[in-house]
Scaffold this motif. Sequence first.
Motif, PDB file in Angstrom:
ATOM      1  N   SER A   1       0.812  -1.217   0.000  1.00 10.89           N
ATOM      2  CA  SER A   1       0.000   0.000   0.000  1.00 10.89           C
ATOM      3  C   SER A   1       0.844   1.266   0.000  1.00 10.89           C
ATOM      4  O   SER A   1       0.372   2.324  -0.415  1.00 10.89           O
ATOM      5  CB  SER A   1      -0.944   0.003   1.203  1.00 10.89           C
ATOM      6  N   LYS A   2       2.082   1.180   0.419  1.00 14.60           N
ATOM      7  CA  LYS A   2       2.988   2.338   0.410  1.00 14.60           C
ATOM      8  C   LYS A   2       3.628   2.550  -0.952  1.00 14.60           C
ATOM      9  O   LYS A   2       4.269   3.571  -1.181  1.00 14.60           O
ATOM     10  CB  LYS A   2       4.083   2.149   1.464  1.00 14.60           C
ATOM     11  N   ASN A   3       3.455   1.607  -1.852  1.00  9.95           N
ATOM     12  CA  ASN A   3       4.038   1.666  -3.177  1.00  9.95           C
ATOM     13  C   ASN A   3       3.150   2.507  -4.089  1.00  9.95           C
ATOM     14  O   ASN A   3       1.930   2.368  -4.069  1.00  9.95           O
ATOM     15  CB  ASN A   3       4.144   0.232  -3.710  1.00  9.95           C
TER      16      ASN A   3
END
Length: 136
Positions: free
Chosen positions: A50-52
């Motif tokens: 999700s941080k990508n």
Amino acid sequence: MSLSSLVLTILYFFVPEFKTLTLDATFAIAYFGTTVACLLFPARRPGLFSKNPVAKYRASGVPLVSIVSAIYIIFLLYVFWLWAVDPVYVVNNPYSAGFMIFLYVLSAAIYFSFKYYRKKKEGIDLSRVFEEIPVE
């Protein structure tokens, strides 16, 4: 590692049959393995995924990277099938298949040996070390 790389390089350049053994192994390890990892990444590490920046791209709720990976895996399986049945690629022989199996068994043996060694002798659990990308 340098010694093994040197031996493999010498074999590759001076033993013509060795190229036949290594062609499909390189393809399988470099492309197929990383594609499977890419397919599973959103499900195995949702927090990290999700941080990508690519995580925002979805189709019907499914991460686009997983869809593209699945399509590419189908293509790679088709290529493997072609290699297995069509003699024009010169890799559909038992030596090539045996060499590929040998490489996977050797890789697993090295990995699990060092994982055991690091845990037993140094107290480092490698499965915990590689759980997420370290902060820069």
